[in-house]
Design a protein around this motif. Structure first.
Motif, PDB file in Angstrom:
ATOM      1  N   VAL A  80       0.841  -1.191   0.000  1.00 33.61           N
ATOM      2  CA  VAL A  80       0.000   0.000   0.000  1.00 33.61           C
ATOM      3  C   VAL A  80       0.881   1.247   0.000  1.00 33.61           C
ATOM      4  N   THR A  81       0.272   2.392  -0.318  1.00 36.43           N
ATOM      5  CA  THR A  81       1.021   3.641  -0.367  1.00 36.43           C
ATOM      6  C   THR A  81       1.509   4.042   1.032  1.00 36.43           C
ATOM      7  N   THR A  82       2.445   4.951   1.045  1.00 37.46           N
ATOM      8  CA  THR A  82       2.999   5.395   2.320  1.00 37.46           C
ATOM      9  C   THR A  82       1.945   6.067   3.185  1.00 37.46           C
ATOM     10  N   ASP A  83       1.066   6.851   2.571  1.00 41.76           N
ATOM     11  CA  ASP A  83       0.014   7.529   3.329  1.00 41.76           C
ATOM     12  C   ASP A  83      -0.938   6.521   3.963  1.00 41.76           C
ATOM     13  N   LEU A  88      -2.785   3.156   8.671  1.00 41.25           N
ATOM     14  CA  LEU A  88      -3.004   1.823   9.251  1.00 41.25           C
ATOM     15  C   LEU A  88      -2.128   1.607  10.479  1.00 41.25           C
ATOM     16  N   GLN A  89      -0.912   2.147  10.446  1.00 36.63           N
ATOM     17  CA  GLN A  89      -0.031   1.980  11.599  1.00 36.63           C
ATOM     18  C   GLN A  89      -0.577   2.703  12.829  1.00 36.63           C
ATOM     19  N   ASP A  90      -1.297   3.802  12.617  1.00 39.86           N
ATOM     20  CA  ASP A  90      -1.906   4.499  13.749  1.00 39.86           C
ATOM     21  C   ASP A  90      -3.031   3.680  14.365  1.00 39.86           C
ATOM     22  N   CYS A  91      -3.586   2.737  13.621  1.00 40.68           N
ATOM     23  CA  CYS A  91      -4.665   1.892  14.163  1.00 40.68           C
ATOM     24  C   CYS A  91      -4.147   0.791  15.070  1.00 40.68           C
ATOM     25  N   VAL A  92      -2.868   0.483  14.987  1.00 40.18           N
ATOM     26  CA  VAL A  92      -2.312  -0.596  15.791  1.00 40.18           C
ATOM     27  C   VAL A  92      -2.403  -0.225  17.264  1.00 40.18           C
ATOM     28  N   SER A  96     -10.756  -0.257  17.612  1.00 38.53           N
ATOM     29  CA  SER A  96     -11.504  -0.027  16.374  1.00 38.53           C
ATOM     30  C   SER A  96     -10.871   1.160  15.655  1.00 38.53           C
ATOM     31  N   CYS A  97     -10.995   1.143  14.328  1.00 36.10           N
ATOM     32  CA  CYS A  97     -10.356   2.191  13.540  1.00 36.10           C
ATOM     33  C   CYS A  97     -10.977   2.205  12.151  1.00 36.10           C
ATOM     34  N   SER A  98     -10.946   3.394  11.517  1.00 34.15           N
ATOM     35  CA  SER A  98     -11.448   3.570  10.163  1.00 34.15           C
ATOM     36  C   SER A  98     -10.422   4.372   9.370  1.00 34.15           C
ATOM     37  N   VAL A  99     -10.052   3.866   8.187  1.00 32.48           N
ATOM     38  CA  VAL A  99      -8.987   4.471   7.381  1.00 32.48           C
ATOM     39  C   VAL A  99      -9.523   4.739   5.982  1.00 32.48           C
ATOM     40  N   ILE A 100      -9.324   5.962   5.497  1.00 35.11           N
ATOM     41  CA  ILE A 100      -9.692   6.321   4.122  1.00 35.11           C
ATOM     42  C   ILE A 100      -8.528   5.970   3.199  1.00 35.11           C
ATOM     43  N   VAL A 101      -8.804   5.206   2.157  1.00 35.49           N
ATOM     44  CA  VAL A 101      -7.773   4.746   1.228  1.00 35.49           C
ATOM     45  C   VAL A 101      -7.989   5.423  -0.121  1.00 35.49           C
TER      46      VAL A 101
END
Length: 418
Positions: A80-83, A88-92, A96-101
């Protein structure tokens, strides 16, 4: 081929060891198509409040089958891209977490990605051990370890070590699911130090480590030390360890050596080094003895007094200079003003007491012309007439001389011409 089989066998042994030791967790898969409606985002919401998210893998790819938005064997995939990876690393460590791709160009596939795929696991928080908590466990083969207060910011001035020792030279693998420390040159501030038995040069890391960073020990004993200073703190680290055989885990502060035997303490030995309040009251000299804290307070008070005195002196000097400057300017304005006695700034104001006031100084009157007698008037008139006559005679002589010179010049010119 033998190396591949050996690696697969080691991996299976580690997995079996983790299941046998009771450290099992649930894994979930989620993907997002870019050609669907709405904001393209990935929701990691399968974990319970008592669990934490651990990212296993994150990919972007192009499906071989139209309309399919999921990872499949044979798909052209890339990281995946760096952004997206940062999000995703902030979700670790969260539950629960939601990420815009977003869609991106994949160089290896020479096309834009059509989906993002994430595989994550939910790990129970109780299975994660704090590296600074005193613990000695025997026979464990896998588990999780983290910095204090993870996933929140760790504290300041921390120095803790965890030592893992395997039996029969078992293989030890450390996998860092998350590592975010304060970065510094040569890792002089916050850092993690990995040391093996009889290792001359330890491995030191700081800043942000790649997700799922692996370290495979070459010896049967490895120590992980975590150090932080008192300036800036980060999120910390979250690590998973796997040992192929039974191992001994010993964690706690670096300079604390846990012991399994309890030694008797003699009654005449005082364990408390600081004096008790009762002792100070019984000994007046000891009660009034200054401490290091009092000396620091006195030193700081003296410094404040000296600084205040210097500031007051400078302020008074500035005021004196300002007053002198104002007076000098006022004198210059007065010297450049008109000499009119009616001018307000040049006229001295009378005193309030009129009896003691001085009379104003008046200028002397101009001299009066002296009247002439008839004789003097006649003499003055004769002198004037004589002066005028002399002037007329001189003018006449000058004209005659000029005419004579002109006649001579004409005669000379005529003779020269003849």
């Amino acid at each position: 081929m033998a190396e591949v089989l050996k690696t697969m066998l080691t991996f299976l042994m580690l997995c079996m060891a983790g299941i046998a030791s009771g450290h099992s967790y649930h894994e979930y898969q989620v993907s997002r198509c870019f050609n669907s409606y709405g904001v393209p985002k990935i929701d990691l919401n399968k974990c319970e409040p008592t669990e934490m998210i651990a990212i296993v893998s994150a990919l972007q790819g192009i499906s071989r089958h139209p309309g399919v938005c999921d990872y499949g064997e044979g798909d052209c995939t890339d990281m995946v891209t760096t952004d997206t990876d940062t999000k995703l690393q902030d979700c670790v460590g969260q539950n629960s977490c939601s990420v815009i791709v977003s869609v991106s160009w994949m160089q290896w596939c020479s096309a834009y990605s059509t989906y993002n795929y994430v595989k994550y696991a939910c790990v129970t928080k109780s299975e994660t051990h704090d590296i600074c908590m005193h613990q000695i466990s025997m026979g464990k083969q896998s588990g999780f370890m983290s910095s204090p207060n993870y996933p929140n910011t760790y504290g300041a001035n921390i120095d803790c070590t965890c030592k893992i020792t395997s039996k029969n030279r078992g293989k030890i693998i450390l996998t860092f699911s998350d590592a975010s420390l304060e970065w510094s040159k040569n890792c002089k501030k916050d850092y993690m130090q990995i040391t093996e038995h009889n290792m001359t040069t330890p491995i030191i890391r700081c800043g942000n480590l790649p997700r799922n960073f692996n370290y495979t020990a070459t010896r049967s004993s490895v120590s992980l030390r975590f150090v932080s200073d008192g300036w800036k703190e980060g999120k910390g680290f979250w690590m998973n360890y796997n040992v192929s055989t039974a191992a001994k885990i010993s964690c706690g502060p670096t300079f604390f050596e846990p012991s399994t035997t309890v030694k008797p303490i003699p009654t005449e030995v005082h364990l408390v080094s600081d004096p008790q309040p009762d002792d100070n009251l019984d000994d007046p000299e000891r009660a009034h003895q200054p401490t290091a804290g009092d000396m620091d307070k006195d030193t700081s008070l003296i410094g404040i007094i000296i600084a205040s005195s210097i500031s007051a002196i400078l302020l008074v000097g500035c005021l004196i200079l300002l007053v002198r400057f104002k007076r000098k300017r006022h004198k210059q304005k007065l010297s450049m003003g008109p000499v009119d006695p009616n001018f307000q700034h040049r006229v001295r104001r009378p005193n309030r007491d009129t009896t003691l006031a001085r009379p104003p100084v008046r200028p002397p009157p101009p001299p009066q012309p002296v009247p002439l007698t008839p004789e003097l008037q006649l003499a003055a008139s004769n002198n004037t007439n004589k002066r005028n006559c002399n002037i007329r005679n001189s003018n006449r002589d000058t004209a005659i001389n000029r005419n004579r010179s002109m006649d001579r010049e004409e005669v000379q010119d005529t003779e020269d011409y003849i």
